[in-house]
Design a protein around this motif. Structure first.
Motif, PDB file in Angstrom:
ATOM      1  N   ARG A  92      -5.571   3.267  -2.464  1.00 47.89           N
ATOM      2  CA  ARG A  92      -5.332   4.203  -3.563  1.00 47.89           C
ATOM      3  C   ARG A  92      -3.903   4.749  -3.534  1.00 47.89           C
ATOM      4  O   ARG A  92      -3.312   5.000  -4.587  1.00 47.89           O
ATOM      5  CB  ARG A  92      -6.332   5.361  -3.483  1.00 47.89           C
ATOM      6  CG  ARG A  92      -7.736   4.994  -3.938  1.00 47.89           C
ATOM      7  CD  ARG A  92      -8.561   6.224  -4.250  1.00 47.89           C
ATOM      8  NE  ARG A  92      -8.902   6.978  -3.061  1.00 47.89           N
ATOM      9  CZ  ARG A  92     -10.080   6.919  -2.443  1.00 47.89           C
ATOM     10  NH1 ARG A  92     -11.021   6.107  -2.907  1.00 47.89           N
ATOM     11  NH2 ARG A  92     -10.320   7.638  -1.376  1.00 47.89           N
ATOM     12  N   LEU A  93      -3.367   4.929  -2.338  1.00 45.74           N
ATOM     13  CA  LEU A  93      -2.030   5.512  -2.213  1.00 45.74           C
ATOM     14  C   LEU A  93      -0.915   4.467  -2.246  1.00 45.74           C
ATOM     15  O   LEU A  93       0.262   4.820  -2.280  1.00 45.74           O
ATOM     16  CB  LEU A  93      -1.928   6.309  -0.911  1.00 45.74           C
ATOM     17  CG  LEU A  93      -2.769   7.592  -0.860  1.00 45.74           C
ATOM     18  CD1 LEU A  93      -2.895   8.092   0.577  1.00 45.74           C
ATOM     19  CD2 LEU A  93      -2.157   8.670  -1.747  1.00 45.74           C
ATOM     20  N   ARG A 120     -10.263  14.057   1.941  1.00 45.66           N
ATOM     21  CA  ARG A 120     -11.542  13.643   1.360  1.00 45.66           C
ATOM     22  C   ARG A 120     -12.345  12.748   2.295  1.00 45.66           C
ATOM     23  O   ARG A 120     -13.507  12.454   2.028  1.00 45.66           O
ATOM     24  CB  ARG A 120     -11.280  12.890   0.046  1.00 45.66           C
ATOM     25  CG  ARG A 120     -10.571  13.720  -1.020  1.00 45.66           C
ATOM     26  CD  ARG A 120     -10.038  12.858  -2.145  1.00 45.66           C
ATOM     27  NE  ARG A 120     -11.052  11.951  -2.691  1.00 45.66           N
ATOM     28  CZ  ARG A 120     -10.805  11.006  -3.590  1.00 45.66           C
ATOM     29  NH1 ARG A 120      -9.563  10.825  -4.024  1.00 45.66           N
ATOM     30  NH2 ARG A 120     -11.773  10.252  -4.052  1.00 45.66           N
ATOM     31  N   ASP A 162       2.767  13.672   2.688  1.00 50.97           N
ATOM     32  CA  ASP A 162       3.166  14.567   1.603  1.00 50.97           C
ATOM     33  C   ASP A 162       1.894  15.250   1.064  1.00 50.97           C
ATOM     34  O   ASP A 162       0.772  14.884   1.452  1.00 50.97           O
ATOM     35  CB  ASP A 162       3.935  13.816   0.516  1.00 50.97           C
ATOM     36  CG  ASP A 162       3.113  12.743  -0.207  1.00 50.97           C
ATOM     37  OD1 ASP A 162       1.880  12.927  -0.344  1.00 50.97           O
ATOM     38  OD2 ASP A 162       3.696  11.750  -0.656  1.00 50.97           O
ATOM     39  N   PRO A 163       2.021  16.247   0.197  1.00 51.06           N
ATOM     40  CA  PRO A 163       0.832  16.976  -0.279  1.00 51.06           C
ATOM     41  C   PRO A 163      -0.224  16.082  -0.914  1.00 51.06           C
ATOM     42  O   PRO A 163      -1.422  16.291  -0.719  1.00 51.06           O
ATOM     43  CB  PRO A 163       1.419  17.974  -1.281  1.00 51.06           C
ATOM     44  CG  PRO A 163       2.808  18.223  -0.775  1.00 51.06           C
ATOM     45  CD  PRO A 163       3.273  16.901  -0.251  1.00 51.06           C
ATOM     46  N   ASN A 164       0.205  15.084  -1.682  1.00 49.55           N
ATOM     47  CA  ASN A 164      -0.756  14.183  -2.310  1.00 49.55           C
ATOM     48  C   ASN A 164      -1.521  13.380  -1.263  1.00 49.55           C
ATOM     49  O   ASN A 164      -2.741  13.190  -1.361  1.00 49.55           O
ATOM     50  CB  ASN A 164      -0.027  13.233  -3.271  1.00 49.55           C
ATOM     51  CG  ASN A 164      -0.984  12.281  -3.974  1.00 49.55           C
ATOM     52  OD1 ASN A 164      -1.976  12.700  -4.564  1.00 49.55           O
ATOM     53  ND2 ASN A 164      -0.685  10.989  -3.903  1.00 49.55           N
ATOM     54  N   GLU A 165      -0.801  12.925  -0.231  1.00 53.81           N
ATOM     55  CA  GLU A 165      -1.440  12.172   0.834  1.00 53.81           C
ATOM     56  C   GLU A 165      -2.386  13.055   1.640  1.00 53.81           C
ATOM     57  O   GLU A 165      -3.480  12.627   2.035  1.00 53.81           O
ATOM     58  CB  GLU A 165      -0.372  11.562   1.741  1.00 53.81           C
ATOM     59  CG  GLU A 165       0.453  10.482   1.053  1.00 53.81           C
ATOM     60  CD  GLU A 165       1.687  10.094   1.832  1.00 53.81           C
ATOM     61  OE1 GLU A 165       2.196   8.984   1.618  1.00 53.81           O
ATOM     62  OE2 GLU A 165       2.154  10.907   2.672  1.00 53.81           O
ATOM     63  N   GLN A 166      -1.976  14.295   1.872  1.00 52.82           N
ATOM     64  CA  GLN A 166      -2.849  15.225   2.587  1.00 52.82           C
ATOM     65  C   GLN A 166      -4.153  15.448   1.826  1.00 52.82           C
ATOM     66  O   GLN A 166      -5.241  15.466   2.417  1.00 52.82           O
ATOM     67  CB  GLN A 166      -2.125  16.562   2.792  1.00 52.82           C
ATOM     68  CG  GLN A 166      -0.990  16.505   3.800  1.00 52.82           C
ATOM     69  CD  GLN A 166      -0.253  17.829   3.896  1.00 52.82           C
ATOM     70  OE1 GLN A 166      -0.465  18.734   3.088  1.00 52.82           O
ATOM     71  NE2 GLN A 166       0.623  17.941   4.877  1.00 52.82           N
ATOM     72  N   ALA A 167      -4.041  15.594   0.523  1.00 50.26           N
ATOM     73  CA  ALA A 167      -5.232  15.811  -0.303  1.00 50.26           C
ATOM     74  C   ALA A 167      -6.140  14.586  -0.274  1.00 50.26           C
ATOM     75  O   ALA A 167      -7.371  14.708  -0.219  1.00 50.26           O
ATOM     76  CB  ALA A 167      -4.819  16.139  -1.740  1.00 50.26           C
ATOM     77  N   GLU A 168      -5.556  13.410  -0.318  1.00 49.90           N
ATOM     78  CA  GLU A 168      -6.345  12.177  -0.285  1.00 49.90           C
ATOM     79  C   GLU A 168      -7.080  12.024   1.045  1.00 49.90           C
ATOM     80  O   GLU A 168      -8.275  11.715   1.076  1.00 49.90           O
ATOM     81  CB  GLU A 168      -5.433  10.968  -0.514  1.00 49.90           C
ATOM     82  CG  GLU A 168      -6.145   9.629  -0.558  1.00 49.90           C
ATOM     83  CD  GLU A 168      -7.084   9.488  -1.740  1.00 49.90           C
ATOM     84  OE1 GLU A 168      -8.141   8.852  -1.570  1.00 49.90           O
ATOM     85  OE2 GLU A 168      -6.772  10.009  -2.824  1.00 49.90           O
TER      86      GLU A 168
END
Length: 219
Positions: free
Chosen positions: A184-185, A212, A203-209
């Motif tokens: 996905r990333l 999960r 990064d923040p997006n990766e942390q959020a992913e």
């Protein structure tokens, strides 16, 4: 066990080839596994793969107590155990000041492991250094984890491209639980291994992913 045996064989061979090319000053470089130098980290990985034939030489346990994820449980890799393995690698490296001997020891244990594995049935159980029983496939997966992730540490210390082999890299990203997130990333395999094992910042997006999914620990 075909996939994990192939991964162990290919990854350990790739590492052996890199080690054979090192120059004397490279063995003294610091690594991202302080306080180990490159030589000491090589000694640690050598000891890790030597546990395969050593474990197979002991009588098979009556049951499997752990799987690969359970092997890295914090109760096993506590401060005392970590201090012991740090000191053991330092001692082993110091006992082999000739770097050629250090490289030869790695290759010897790699070959010894493959010889031992070849003579075992698929359902063979093995005893770990902690006295726990494991299925050979699960224990061998932990050895692939050690080879791949410490291979990243060595590559970084040596300023070399990551040499993780495809089968081994796929097994370890799956073990870490980041294979789907990596897709996905848009991560390539080296990125997934580094970020999934905490070796590279997120990064923040990766942390959020990654928040999960239940990441597996690596000791």
């Amino acid at each position: 066990m075909t996939d994990v045996v192939r991964a162990f064989d290919e990854e350990s061979l790739a590492c052996a080839r890199v080690l054979a090319e090192l120059t004397p000053p490279e063995f003294a470089r610091p690594t991202s596994c302080p306080p180990w130098t490159v030589a000491e980290l090589i000694a640690h990985v050598t000891a890790a793969i030597a546990r395969v034939p050593d474990g197979l030489a002991a009588p098979a346990p009556s049951r499997a107590d752990l799987d690969a994820a359970g092997y890295y449980h914090p109760r096993i890799f506590d401060a005392t155990a970590n201090a012991e393995r740090v000191a053991a690698a330092q001692y082993a490296a110091a006992a082999q000041p000739d770097q050629a001997d250090l490289v030869a020891a790695f290759d010897h244990q790699r070959r010894r492991s493959m010889d031992g594995i070849a003579r075992q049935p698929p359902d063979r159980l093995i005893v770990t250094r902690w006295g726990d029983g494991m299925a050979l496939r699960e224990f061998l997966l932990t050895r692939v984890v050690e080879l791949v992730l410490h291979g990243l540490d060595l590559a970084a210390a040596l300023d070399r491209p990551v040499w993780a082999t495809p089968t081994a890299a796929a097994l370890v990203t799956g073990f870490l639980g980041v294979d789907t997130a990596a897709t996905r990333l848009g991560w390539d395999q080296p990125t997934a291994l580094a970020k999934g094992s905490g070796r590279a910042p997120l990064d923040p997006n990766e942390q959020a992913e990654l928040a999960r999914i239940p990441l597996r620990p690596f000791g």
